[in-house]
Every structure is written in structure tokens, then in C-alpha cells.
Design a protein around this motif. Structure first.
Motif, PDB file in Angstrom:
ATOM      1  N   LEU A 371       0.854  -1.178   0.000  1.00 12.83           N
ATOM      2  CA  LEU A 371       0.000   0.000   0.000  1.00 12.83           C
ATOM      3  C   LEU A 371       0.893   1.233   0.000  1.00 12.83           C
ATOM      4  O   LEU A 371       1.777   1.354   0.856  1.00 12.83           O
ATOM      5  N   VAL A 372       0.677   2.136  -0.930  1.00  9.01           N
ATOM      6  CA  VAL A 372       1.407   3.397  -0.978  1.00  9.01           C
ATOM      7  C   VAL A 372       0.384   4.531  -0.870  1.00  9.01           C
ATOM      8  O   VAL A 372      -0.661   4.493  -1.515  1.00  9.01           O
ATOM      9  N   GLY A 373       0.717   5.522  -0.064  1.00  5.92           N
ATOM     10  CA  GLY A 373      -0.196   6.644   0.132  1.00  5.92           C
ATOM     11  C   GLY A 373      -1.128   6.364   1.283  1.00  5.92           C
ATOM     12  O   GLY A 373      -0.772   6.533   2.447  1.00  5.92           O
ATOM     13  N   ASN A 374      -2.323   5.895   0.988  1.00  8.75           N
ATOM     14  CA  ASN A 374      -3.291   5.532   2.028  1.00  8.75           C
ATOM     15  C   ASN A 374      -3.004   4.112   2.493  1.00  8.75           C
ATOM     16  O   ASN A 374      -3.251   3.147   1.766  1.00  8.75           O
ATOM     17  N   VAL A 375      -2.480   3.965   3.705  1.00 12.02           N
ATOM     18  CA  VAL A 375      -2.083   2.646   4.205  1.00 12.02           C
ATOM     19  C   VAL A 375      -3.017   2.158   5.306  1.00 12.02           C
ATOM     20  O   VAL A 375      -2.682   1.238   6.052  1.00 12.02           O
ATOM     21  N   ALA A 376      -4.201   2.764   5.398  1.00 16.97           N
ATOM     22  CA  ALA A 376      -5.148   2.377   6.446  1.00 16.97           C
ATOM     23  C   ALA A 376      -5.557   0.910   6.299  1.00 16.97           C
ATOM     24  O   ALA A 376      -5.640   0.380   5.188  1.00 16.97           O
ATOM     25  N   HIS A 377      -5.794   0.271   7.429  1.00 11.77           N
ATOM     26  CA  HIS A 377      -6.306  -1.099   7.524  1.00 11.77           C
ATOM     27  C   HIS A 377      -5.313  -2.152   7.050  1.00 11.77           C
ATOM     28  O   HIS A 377      -5.699  -3.279   6.712  1.00 11.77           O
ATOM     29  N   ALA A 378      -4.029  -1.814   7.036  1.00 14.57           N
ATOM     30  CA  ALA A 378      -3.014  -2.806   6.663  1.00 14.57           C
ATOM     31  C   ALA A 378      -3.020  -3.982   7.636  1.00 14.57           C
ATOM     32  O   ALA A 378      -2.721  -5.117   7.244  1.00 14.57           O
ATOM     33  N   GLY A 379      -3.357  -3.729   8.882  1.00 17.36           N
ATOM     34  CA  GLY A 379      -3.392  -4.803   9.876  1.00 17.36           C
ATOM     35  C   GLY A 379      -4.426  -5.866   9.549  1.00 17.36           C
ATOM     36  O   GLY A 379      -4.198  -7.070   9.773  1.00 17.36           O
ATOM     37  N   GLU A 388      -4.371 -17.320   6.377  1.00 19.30           N
ATOM     38  CA  GLU A 388      -4.648 -18.057   5.145  1.00 19.30           C
ATOM     39  C   GLU A 388      -6.148 -18.153   4.852  1.00 19.30           C
ATOM     40  O   GLU A 388      -6.701 -19.223   4.631  1.00 19.30           O
ATOM     41  N   ILE A 389      -6.784 -16.990   4.836  1.00 27.46           N
ATOM     42  CA  ILE A 389      -8.219 -16.921   4.609  1.00 27.46           C
ATOM     43  C   ILE A 389      -8.519 -16.895   3.114  1.00 27.46           C
ATOM     44  O   ILE A 389      -7.898 -16.134   2.362  1.00 27.46           O
ATOM     45  N   ASN A 390      -9.465 -17.693   2.669  1.00 26.92           N
ATOM     46  CA  ASN A 390      -9.911 -17.676   1.278  1.00 26.92           C
ATOM     47  C   ASN A 390     -10.685 -16.386   1.028  1.00 26.92           C
ATOM     48  O   ASN A 390     -11.689 -16.112   1.686  1.00 26.92           O
ATOM     49  N   VAL A 391     -10.191 -15.570   0.093  1.00 26.41           N
ATOM     50  CA  VAL A 391     -10.788 -14.255  -0.144  1.00 26.41           C
ATOM     51  C   VAL A 391     -11.480 -14.171  -1.502  1.00 26.41           C
ATOM     52  O   VAL A 391     -11.740 -13.081  -2.008  1.00 26.41           O
ATOM     53  N   GLU A 392     -11.817 -15.329  -2.066  1.00 29.28           N
ATOM     54  CA  GLU A 392     -12.418 -15.331  -3.404  1.00 29.28           C
ATOM     55  C   GLU A 392     -13.676 -14.462  -3.460  1.00 29.28           C
ATOM     56  O   GLU A 392     -13.921 -13.756  -4.440  1.00 29.28           O
ATOM     57  N   LYS A 393     -14.471 -14.469  -2.391  1.00 28.12           N
ATOM     58  CA  LYS A 393     -15.738 -13.735  -2.381  1.00 28.12           C
ATOM     59  C   LYS A 393     -15.561 -12.219  -2.331  1.00 28.12           C
ATOM     60  O   LYS A 393     -16.488 -11.480  -2.648  1.00 28.12           O
ATOM     61  N   ILE A 394     -14.388 -11.765  -1.911  1.00 33.84           N
ATOM     62  CA  ILE A 394     -14.246 -10.326  -1.646  1.00 33.84           C
ATOM     63  C   ILE A 394     -13.182  -9.660  -2.512  1.00 33.84           C
ATOM     64  O   ILE A 394     -12.700  -8.578  -2.174  1.00 33.84           O
ATOM     65  N   LYS A 395     -12.838 -10.267  -3.635  1.00 31.56           N
ATOM     66  CA  LYS A 395     -11.817  -9.663  -4.499  1.00 31.56           C
ATOM     67  C   LYS A 395     -12.212  -8.261  -4.930  1.00 31.56           C
ATOM     68  O   LYS A 395     -11.371  -7.355  -5.003  1.00 31.56           O
ATOM     69  N   ASP A 396     -13.492  -8.077  -5.202  1.00 35.23           N
ATOM     70  CA  ASP A 396     -13.959  -6.754  -5.627  1.00 35.23           C
ATOM     71  C   ASP A 396     -13.769  -5.712  -4.538  1.00 35.23           C
ATOM     72  O   ASP A 396     -13.620  -4.521  -4.825  1.00 35.23           O
ATOM     73  N   LYS A 402     -12.471  -1.405   0.085  1.00 39.88           N
ATOM     74  CA  LYS A 402     -13.288  -1.690   1.275  1.00 39.88           C
ATOM     75  C   LYS A 402     -12.767  -2.933   1.991  1.00 39.88           C
ATOM     76  O   LYS A 402     -13.306  -4.035   1.833  1.00 39.88           O
ATOM     77  N   TYR A 403     -11.700  -2.752   2.762  1.00 41.46           N
ATOM     78  CA  TYR A 403     -11.177  -3.858   3.548  1.00 41.46           C
ATOM     79  C   TYR A 403     -10.922  -3.415   4.984  1.00 41.46           C
ATOM     80  O   TYR A 403     -10.030  -3.915   5.658  1.00 41.46           O
ATOM     81  N   ASP A 404     -11.728  -2.464   5.446  1.00 46.90           N
ATOM     82  CA  ASP A 404     -11.707  -2.077   6.853  1.00 46.90           C
ATOM     83  C   ASP A 404     -12.373  -3.181   7.673  1.00 46.90           C
ATOM     84  O   ASP A 404     -12.982  -4.110   7.131  1.00 46.90           O
ATOM     85  N   PHE A 405     -12.291  -3.092   8.975  1.00 47.90           N
ATOM     86  CA  PHE A 405     -12.785  -4.170   9.839  1.00 47.90           C
ATOM     87  C   PHE A 405     -14.282  -4.435   9.652  1.00 47.90           C
ATOM     88  O   PHE A 405     -14.686  -5.595   9.488  1.00 47.90           O
TER      89      PHE A 405
END
Length: 431
Positions: A371-379, A388-396, A402-405
Motif C-alpha cells: 500500500l502506498v499513500g493511504n495505508v489504512a487497515h493494513a493490519g 490463510e483466509i480464502n478471499v475469493e468472495k471479496i476480491k472486488d 473496502k477492507y476495513d474491519f
């Protein structure tokens, strides 16, 4: 029990503190060649720039060891470890016995093998003593050259620039930060640093430090001479594993440890930048020299000395840097140092001019990001990698940012068996 800790920084201090909390009767000895209280090496650049003073970078009170009845042998060097006899030999010829040994010697800079590298005015950029010497020498410096465009090199360049010096960064690779991010992300930083007045010279290598006794310049591969009065080595840090050589302790790039921070030798542990420890993403032992990892490894090593059978949490490589308003955070496999076979990359630009994001997936799991610039929610992203979570459903959602908590909560709830830390259990209790 007699415990020896070799090293007085993040890992060594964490080990000492953990041992004392767990066993009030343990005889703890901390040996370090530096004769200073524990300080944060991460804050060395702020000393050089003049933004902080020495007391500002100490992360424990000067009397910490005395208050905790921990014996210190500062300004002393261990020259050899005798694993069968269970003692260490010091440079002055004395021996110190142990029941348990924790090696936390960290990393050490590698000087490039070029003529003139020993000239006065050539400095490393790692220890408090390095910072003091640079500050003292800076009064006679107009131009400084930094060798290396990684995190250490850039932090050195920025601190010297803030101190009013003309700075040139010499990088052998095609771009800065080449071990961390791809060229697109690196270019954002190169442009930003150039606008700040720091000159970046890529695909360039030094062949000679000019000057008879003190630095007068650098000769580079093109045969060109660059005049300067100071050279700072901002590259080539390697594990300080020499003490393991000539013993039965197994090493590769660093000292090999398992998930308990044990070496292959009974009662010998290692922690911090000297270790090659399990990497959750790469599925092999890897060098991940990071302050948080060092602190955890020191604690885990000490708890295992105390018989608690503690294991390391999931971990992988992480890097971060912030230059004024421009920030970078990367984690895992970013496609820079290692190519991800059968991997998928998602990249986005904006909304800000310097915002750039790269997500690397394999088998529908996130294995790396930058992430460059806006690095929010990197955690949050880091947790998805480590667990090792399957993220197929949330690629969009990666594409839309939109990957905030709250956005990730449905996915976290679906995989709540992997999120068993107290902070997540607290969240689940509301549902």
C-alpha cells in the motif's frame, strides 16, 4: 537457573524482562558489546536529523536492569560459545557459565569491498554510536552519499537531508526499494524524494571511495567521480551469526530456530534479527528482521527456557516507511524479491495522486500486498495473509478499497475458528 542473554536490544531485552517476570530467582546475565541503556534502533534517523535527543529513543529506564536484579556485562564481547561445557568465553579471557543461553546478537552491516571504504567519513547507520559519529562529523559536510536504496538507505538519506545536507542515493538496482515492492510503487517514492531535493542514482555502483585519509568523493561504475565529504552505508545488513560458527548450532542465512525459538542444540535459543525462523506464507525458515518479531521471539525464547512450551504466532515479512506525508506498508509476497508462481495480482491507483495498491493472491488466498499513500487497515490485510483466509468472495472489495474491519467482519465470522485471539473473541461475543 543461570541464563545468559547475548544482546541488549529488542529481542534480548524482551527475553530478560520475560525471564524475570516468570522466575524471580533466575540468575540473568545480559552481555552486550554496546555500553548503553536499551534504545530503539528504529529511531536512529531522528537523532541524525536533530528531531530527537538520546533520552527520547531510550525505551526502558536507565536503571531497568538494576531494579530487576539483572546482571549486565556491557562493553563486553563474547568470542566463543562452548555448548557442551555450557559456558561462553569473553574477549578478556573470562568465562561465564549458563544453564540456558539466548543468542540475540541482531544484525551487522556489510561494508562493500571497494578501495577507500575505511576512510574517515564512511559510516554505518545502525547503532547509537554510528549516529553520534555521524552527528559529530556532519559539521564539515556539505554533500553526503548514501549507498543503498532500501529502508535503511532511504531513512539515512532523509535524516541527512533534514539536517541540511545535499544527499545523493546510489542504488545498484533499477529502482529503490527493489527487495520490497515493484517498480511502480518505487517510482512514486523516487519522484517524491527527487522533488524534496534528494538525488536518486539507479543502476549505479560505487567502485572506489576517493581521498587519501578522509572521504573526498565516490567513483562510480561509469568512471565518473562524485564529490562528497561523507559516505553512509545503507545496505547489506546480515545476521550476526558468527558466534554459532565452530559450534553444533545450525545456521544458514541466520541461526535456525523452530517455533519455540529453540536451536538444534539443547538449552540454546536464539531471537531477533539473528534468527531464521518459520514464515507462515513461505512455509520455510526465513529471515524476517523486524522489531515486533524480535520482541515476540525474545519473549517466546524466554518462556520456553522457563518450560512453558510457547510457540510463535504466524508471521511473515513486513516493511514500512513514512516520508512526511507519503507512507508505504508491504507484507508477505509482493512480487518484488520473489515471483509468485500461478499468482494473481490486483493493482489499483488513486484516489490520491500518490495512492497505489497491489494485492497478490494464490489459490484465492491473499499472500502479499503493498500500500502506498493511504495505508489504512493494513493490519486487517496482514491477518488475512497470516491466517490463510480464502478471499475469493471479496476480491472486488480489494479493488474498491473496502477492507476495513466492518467490511471484513462477515468474512472473519465465517472463519472465526482461525481468529481465536482475545480481541476477536470480544467482537464475536456481540453476535
Amino acid at each position: 537457573m543461570k541464563a545468559i542473554i547475548i544482546g541488549n536490544h529488542a529481542a534480548g531485552l524482551s527475553a530478560a524482562e520475560t525471564l524475570r517476570k516468570g522466575d524471580q530467582s533466575c540468575e540473568i546475565t545480559v552481555i552486550s558489546k554496546e555500553d548503553v541503556p536499551p534504545y530503539s534502533r528504529c529511531l536512529i534517523p531522528y537523532l541524525v536529523s536533530g528531531e530527537k535527543q538520546i533520552d527520547d529513543i531510550l525505551f526502558k529506564a536507565k536503571d531497568f536492569y538494576k531494579r530487576n536484579s539483572i546482571r549486565t556485562m556491557f562493553g563486553q564481547s563474547v568470542t566463543k560459545i562452548f555448548t557442551k561445557e555450557k559456558h561462553v568465553l569473553l574477549a578478556d579471557g573470562s568465562k561465564v557459565k549458563y544453564d540456558a543461553l539466548i543468542i540475540a546478537t541482531g544484525g551487522t552491516p556489510s561494508l562493500p569491498n571497494i578501495p577507500g571504504i575505511q576512510n574517515k567519513g564512511v559510516f554505518n547507520f545502525r547503532t547509537l554510536q554510528d549516529a553520534k559519529e555521524i552527528i559529530s562529523y556532519c559539521n564539515n559536510v556539505d554533500t553526503a552519499i548514501v549507498l543503498g536504496g532500501g529502508l535503511i538507505g532511504l531513512k539515512a538519506a532523509i535524516s541527512l537531508h533534514k539536517d541540511g545536507k545535499k544527499v545523493k542515493v546510489i542504488v545498484t538496482s533499477p529502482n529503490i526499494l527493489s527487495q520490497i515492492v515493484s517498480s511502480e510503487e518505487a517510482k512514486i517514492f523516487e519522484n517524491y524524494l527527487t522533488k524534496q531535493g534528494i538525488e536518486i542514482m539507479t543502476k549505479t555502483s560505487p567502485v572506489k571511495v576517493l581521498g587519501k585519509e578522509k572521504v573526498e568523493g565516490i567513483e562510480i561504475t561509469e568512471g565518473k567521480d562524485i564529490r562528497c565529504q561523507m559516505v553512509v552505508i545503507g545496505k547489506g545488513v546480515r545476521a550476526h551469526k558468527e558466534l554459532a560458527e565452530g559450534t553444533d548450532i545450525k545456521t544458514e542465512y541466520g541461526i535456525i530456530v523452530d517455533e519455540h525459538c529453540r536451536t538444534n542444540v539443547l538449552d540454546v535459543y536464539a531471537a531477533g534479527d539473528v534468527t531464521q525462523s518459520p514464515d507462515s506464507v513461505r512455509k520455510e525458515k526465513w529471515m524476517n528482521a523486524l522489531w515486533p518479531h524480535a520482541v515476540e521471539e525474545g519473549r517466546v525464547a524466554a518462556e520456553n527456557v522457563l518450560g512453558k512450551e510457547t510457540v510463535l504466532k504466524g508471521r511473515t515479512s513486513m516493511n514500512s516507511i513514512k516520508i512526511d506525508g507519503l507512507a508505504l506498508i508491504s507484507c508477505g509476497l509482493t512480487g518484488a524479491r520473489e515471483k509468485v508462481e500461478s499468482g494473481e495480482e490486483i493493482t489499483t491507483k488513486g484516489p490520491g495522486e500518490m495512492d497505489y495498491k497491489r494485492f497478490v493472491l494464490k489459490n484465492n488466498c491473499l499472500v502479499g500486498f503493498s500500500l502506498v499513500g493511504n495505508v489504512a487497515h493494513a493490519g486487517i490485510l496482514t491477518s488475512l495473509i497470516i491466517k490463510e483466509i480464502n478471499v475469493e468472495k471479496i476480491k472486488d472489495q480489494f479493488i474498491s478499497g473496502k477492507y476495513d474491519f466492518p467490511s471484513m467482519l462477515p468474512l472473519i465470522r465465517e472463519n472465526k475458528e482461525k481468529f481465536n485471539e482475545p480481541e476477536y473473541k470480544e467482537v464475536f461475543s456481540f453476535f
